[in-house]
Enzyme design. Sequence first.
Site, PDB file in Angstrom:
ATOM      1  CE1 TYR A 152      69.517  28.486   6.688  1.00 33.50           C
ATOM      2  CE2 TYR A 152      71.688  27.674   6.070  1.00 33.50           C
ATOM      3  CZ  TYR A 152      70.807  28.118   7.036  1.00 33.50           C
ATOM      4  OH  TYR A 152      71.209  28.211   8.346  1.00 33.50           O
ATOM      5  CE  LYS A 156      71.225  31.580   7.857  1.00 38.46           C
ATOM      6  NZ  LYS A 156      70.745  32.451   8.971  1.00 38.46           N
TER       7      LYS A 156
END
Length: 251
Positions: A152, A156
């Site tokens: 993640y 991001k």
Amino acid sequence: MTRTAIVTGAARGIGAATARRLAADGCHVAVIDLDENTAAGTAAAIAAETPGIRTLGIGADVSDAAAVEAAVARVAAELGAPTVLVNNAGILRDNLLFKMSETDWDAVLGVHLRGAFLMSRAVQAHQVDAKWGRIVNLSSTSALGNRGQANYAAAKAGMQGFTKTLAIELGRFGVTANAVAPGFIETDMTRATAERMGVPFEDFLAAAAAEIPVGRAGTPEDIAAAVAFFCREDAGFVSGQVLYVAGGPRA
């Protein structure tokens, strides 16, 4: 002029709040999510709240190139050429590095980065034709690093580099690209994290709020407000920026 906006991952949470805010600001809005019935329900609710605004709910996997092309074509046909795009769709597959599977790595990078790439590529053609456009990508404070989120965090952080490159490439066509990086936001996703950790959600929120300078967790509406600013007509000289919306200066 009434613009047409697409918001991905918009059936609930931050995406739904953003779609609702853009509709309130005068945009026709396409709600894209995996399940078409859920997306359609959110779209119908937004239409009922905002007379004069047309909405559309579409079921599509943003990591599937053919599905993305079909979805964007449908939006153009039914709502008008989309010139505002919010790449919000995302999933979590948290685990420590030594436990993380290749499938969980690929799934997270696929939805976040591949999805944003495919959607932006499809929509930019309409933006370039219109000589006007707004792209807002959802990053996260996790881009700065977060235990158990190698996939993640990488996705991001990648969204920020992607955003800055879009700003450079598309600026000459009147298109801006910016990113919003939320901190701790009260959503179904954070509720699921609390459940996975075996912590009551109220305690989870309280612990998060104690670390945030403004003394509370964020709401989807907080993020929608930041996205809406980047989508405004008069935000045309703001591009390639990452705005951390985290209740303080640090994640």
